[in-house]
Design an enzyme around this catalytic site. Structure first.
Site, PDB file in Angstrom:
ATOM      1  N   CYS A  84      -4.598   1.405  -0.313  1.00 21.30           N
ATOM      2  CA  CYS A  84      -3.471   2.178   0.311  1.00 21.30           C
ATOM      3  C   CYS A  84      -3.773   2.025   1.929  1.00 21.30           C
ATOM      4  O   CYS A  84      -3.371   1.100   2.496  1.00 21.30           O
ATOM      5  CB  CYS A  84      -3.463   3.840  -0.178  1.00 21.30           C
ATOM      6  SG  CYS A  84      -1.727   4.120   0.067  1.00 21.30           S
ATOM      7  N   HIS A 176      -4.143   3.572  -6.243  1.00 25.86           N
ATOM      8  CA  HIS A 176      -5.233   4.301  -6.023  1.00 25.86           C
ATOM      9  C   HIS A 176      -6.071   4.326  -7.430  1.00 25.86           C
ATOM     10  O   HIS A 176      -5.945   5.404  -8.152  1.00 25.86           O
ATOM     11  CB  HIS A 176      -5.054   5.834  -5.614  1.00 25.86           C
ATOM     12  CG  HIS A 176      -4.493   6.050  -4.313  1.00 25.86           C
ATOM     13  ND1 HIS A 176      -5.409   6.265  -3.053  1.00 25.86           N
ATOM     14  CD2 HIS A 176      -3.339   5.876  -3.814  1.00 25.86           C
ATOM     15  CE1 HIS A 176      -4.727   6.303  -2.207  1.00 25.86           C
ATOM     16  NE2 HIS A 176      -3.454   6.213  -2.501  1.00 25.86           N
ATOM     17  N   GLU A 178      -9.253   5.053  -8.083  1.00 32.04           N
ATOM     18  CA  GLU A 178     -10.143   6.036  -7.825  1.00 32.04           C
ATOM     19  C   GLU A 178      -9.485   7.467  -8.354  1.00 32.04           C
ATOM     20  O   GLU A 178     -10.391   8.419  -8.646  1.00 32.04           O
ATOM     21  CB  GLU A 178     -10.876   6.167  -6.707  1.00 32.04           C
ATOM     22  CG  GLU A 178      -9.550   7.271  -5.502  1.00 32.04           C
ATOM     23  CD  GLU A 178      -8.652   6.290  -4.900  1.00 32.04           C
ATOM     24  OE1 GLU A 178      -8.465   5.001  -5.356  1.00 32.04           O
ATOM     25  OE2 GLU A 178      -8.200   6.588  -4.059  1.00 32.04           O
TER      26      GLU A 178
HETATM   27  N1  GLN Z   1       1.131   6.800   4.308  1.00 31.94           N
HETATM   28  C1  GLN Z   1      -0.273   6.400   4.627  1.00 31.94           C
HETATM   29  C2  GLN Z   1      -0.257   5.599   6.025  1.00 31.94           C
HETATM   30  O1  GLN Z   1       0.591   4.778   6.100  1.00 31.94           O
HETATM   31  C3  GLN Z   1      -1.112   5.869   3.485  1.00 31.94           C
HETATM   32  C4  GLN Z   1      -1.100   6.874   2.418  1.00 31.94           C
HETATM   33  C5  GLN Z   1      -2.247   6.479   1.626  1.00 31.94           C
HETATM   34  O2  GLN Z   1      -3.385   5.922   2.011  1.00 31.94           O
HETATM   35  N2  GLN Z   1      -2.345   7.193   0.252  1.00 31.94           N
HETATM   36  O3  GLN Z   1      -1.197   5.376   6.628  1.00 31.94           O
END
Ligand code: GLN
Length: 196
Positions: A84, A176, A178
């Site tokens: 992410c 995710h 995890e």
């Molecule tokens: N929305 C976050 C970003 O743009 C990422 C979200 C996440 O890592 N769960 O940095």
């Protein structure tokens, strides 16, 4: 023992460390400095807020030292997995943000691409190379991987959009693992250490 770092500047650090503890011969190491990075065999960059972590890596002198060492180790084949926010930090380009962070992986991401209605959701999709059926995917204000270069292998999609991919020693996922009980994707990443 393989020492797998988890970048611990901000975000979902503990959940990755807990998942790594379940894998034999793996020791999780929290990484905040270049010295701590030096003592690891691979690194997970967790979910979090890319603007916050990007600022530490750019404007703080210890953060800069950490970033410089990380980029040079990546160029020598050091395995890194970004989940992410981590995928956003690895990306060569961010479609809707002027910032660039590590810019080491030939992917373009689109931050917060699922919009406010679908800030968080869970689905199951197959992942290339993972046996045992579809993988549970938790998305939290996730980006999509909007473009990949020719050296990047797509590992999973959701509704046609890329949610996991690999470029040699680099792995990116927009979900995710995890936050689930399924440790297959962590084991897959740890397997990168044997094929160096
Ligand atoms: N929305 C976050 C970003 O743009 C990422 C979200 C996440 O890592 N769960 O940095």
């Amino acid at each position: 023992m393989k020492r797998i770092g988890v970048l611990a500047l901000q975000g979902g650090v503990a959940e990755h460390a807990d998942m790594l503890k379940r894998i034999p011969d793996v020791e999780p190491v929290l990484v905040k400095t270049a010295e701590e990075l030096e003592a690891t065999d691979a690194l997970i960059i967790p979910g979090g807020e890319s603007t916050a972590v990007g600022t530490i890596l750019t404007h703080d002198s210890r953060g800069q030292a950490l970033r410089d060492l990380l980029v040079s180790r990546i160029r020598q084949g050091f395995p890194v997995w970004g989940t992410c926010m981590g995928a956003i930090l690895l990306a060569r380009n961010i479609r809707n943000d002027h910032r660039r962070h590590l810019a080491v992986m030939d992917i373009e991401v689109h931050r917060n691409a699922y919009g406010s209605q679908l800030d968080s959701f869970t689905v199951s999709e197959p992942i290339l190379g993972l046996d045992g059926g579809p993988f549970p995917m938790v998305f939290i204000r996730a980006p999509v991987i909007s473009e990949v270069g020719p050296g990047v292998q797509v590992l999973a999609r959701h509704k046609g959009q890329i949610v996991a991919c690999r470029q040699d020693n680099l792995l990116a996922s927009t979900f995710h693992p995890e936050l689930t009980e399924d440790d297959r994707f962590h084991r897959y990443f740890v397997s990168f250490l044997q094929i160096k």
